[in-house]
Design an enzyme around this catalytic site. Structure first.
Site, mmCIF file in Angstrom:
data_model
loop_
_atom_site.group_PDB
_atom_site.id
_atom_site.type_symbol
_atom_site.label_atom_id
_atom_site.label_comp_id
_atom_site.label_asym_id
_atom_site.label_seq_id
_atom_site.Cartn_x
_atom_site.Cartn_y
_atom_site.Cartn_z
ATOM 1 N N ASP A 1 12.443 7.174 25.422
ATOM 2 C CA ASP A 1 12.265 6.694 26.798
ATOM 3 C C ASP A 1 12.497 5.194 26.918
ATOM 4 O O ASP A 1 12.651 4.491 25.919
ATOM 5 C CB ASP A 1 10.868 7.084 27.321
ATOM 6 N N ASN B 1 -3.588 10.534 28.396
ATOM 7 C CA ASN B 1 -3.589 11.612 29.399
ATOM 8 C C ASN B 1 -2.782 12.835 28.946
ATOM 9 O O ASN B 1 -2.501 13.718 29.741
ATOM 10 C CB ASN B 1 -3.065 11.090 30.748
ATOM 11 N N HIS C 1 0.341 12.789 27.786
ATOM 12 C CA HIS C 1 1.799 12.729 27.960
ATOM 13 C C HIS C 1 2.509 12.630 26.617
ATOM 14 O O HIS C 1 1.943 12.141 25.638
ATOM 15 C CB HIS C 1 2.221 11.610 28.925
ATOM 16 N N GLU D 1 4.712 12.791 32.183
ATOM 17 C CA GLU D 1 3.339 12.641 32.646
ATOM 18 C C GLU D 1 2.773 13.989 33.107
ATOM 19 O O GLU D 1 3.541 14.917 33.402
ATOM 20 C CB GLU D 1 3.321 11.659 33.838
HETATM 21 P P1 PGA Z 1 0.461 4.333 21.861
HETATM 22 O O1 PGA Z 1 1.234 5.166 22.969
HETATM 23 O O2 PGA Z 1 1.090 4.682 20.545
HETATM 24 O O3 PGA Z 1 0.684 2.914 22.235
HETATM 25 O O4 PGA Z 1 -0.971 4.752 21.928
HETATM 26 C C1 PGA Z 1 1.503 6.495 22.767
HETATM 27 C C2 PGA Z 1 2.094 7.097 24.008
HETATM 28 O O5 PGA Z 1 1.721 6.675 25.122
HETATM 29 O O6 PGA Z 1 2.900 8.029 23.875
#
Ligand code: PGA
Length: 236
Positions: free
Chosen positions: A67, A136, A138, A143
């Site tokens: 992404d 959350n 995702h 999302e």
């Molecule tokens: P993080 O993010 O590794 O910074 O916790 C993971 C994500 O949001 O997929």
């Protein structure tokens, strides 16, 4: 599904790097799906170490990232292209033209997303997809929603994601509110999936994703249907 609980971030990072290294050793011209965020940084550091020790060769590897924020140019310090260059690509011998990060400034993001998926297919599909998980639930920037989206597409980020990512920006106002993300199609078609989760904030997401029902409100839950999924968690 293989869920491995480890006792430290260092152990998580070592184990994840060992799995990725094994993939590169077994198939030097493999296609790696890569992730950004704070969790994979230790994994990338271990991969760099292996490369520097002469144990790993990325010269035939191709990468596709999950992404990118919409509107950030590749040279923006918070763009995911910049992150990947800084945390991995510039430190190993992967050919820059073989690294792909979605273009957050594509003029026609819809057409661009379809072309991104097509490029992955033409390379033979992803051999190993590395994923983080959002608080959350995702994966990539898919999302919580009413349906799973298959193609690479643009999304509005949830407030919880903007809150979680504001730590990388000077102020919350600077966090982009939209992104382009690989959809579930390319992720689920990956031959192997490796998801890493670090810290107590991920506990609920992991429980819902892998011990609850499969539903688009918990995007990672679709991975329960993947035939070769490894989850490495450090949740204390
Ligand atoms: P993080 O993010 O590794 O910074 O916790 C993971 C994500 O949001 O997929």
């Amino acid at each position: 599904m293989n869920i491995i609980h480890v006792s430290s971030y260092e152990e998580l990072s070592r184990k994840a790097a060992d799995i990725i290294a094994a993939q590169v050793i077994l198939k030097p011209d493999c296609i790696l799906g890569l992730a950004t965020g704070s969790t994979p940084i230790g994994t990338y550091q271990n991969l760099i170490k292996k490369y520097q020790q002469g144990d790993l060769d990325f010269s035939k590897v191709t990468t596709f990232n999950l992404d990118e924020y919409l509107g950030l140019t590749p040279d923006h310090p918070q763009s995911y292209r910049y992150f990947m260059n800084d945390n991995l690509f510039y430190h190993v011998n992967v050919h820059p033209e073989c690294t792909h990060v979605p273009d957050g400034c594509a003029a026609d993001p819809k057409a661009y997303g379809l072309a991104y998926d097509q490029a992955i297919l033409e390379q033979g599909g992803i051999d190993l997809q590395l994923l983080g998980i959002g608080n959350n639930g995702h994966i990539a920037f898919n999302e919580p929603a009413d349906e799973f989206v298959k193609e690479t597409h643009t999304v509005e980020l949830k407030q919880s994601t903007i809150e979680a990512n504001k730590r990388f920006f000077e102020s919350i106002e600077q966090v982009p509110t939209k992104a382009i993300t690989m959809g579930m199609g390319s992720i689920m078609k990956a031959k192997k999936v490796l998801l890493i989760a670090d810290g107590p904030a991920k506990k609920e997401a992991i429980e819902k994703a892998f011990y609850g029902p499969i539903c688009p409100q918990v995007p990672a839950s679709i991975l329960q249907l993947h035939p070769d999924l490894t989850v490495i968690c450090h949740l204390d």
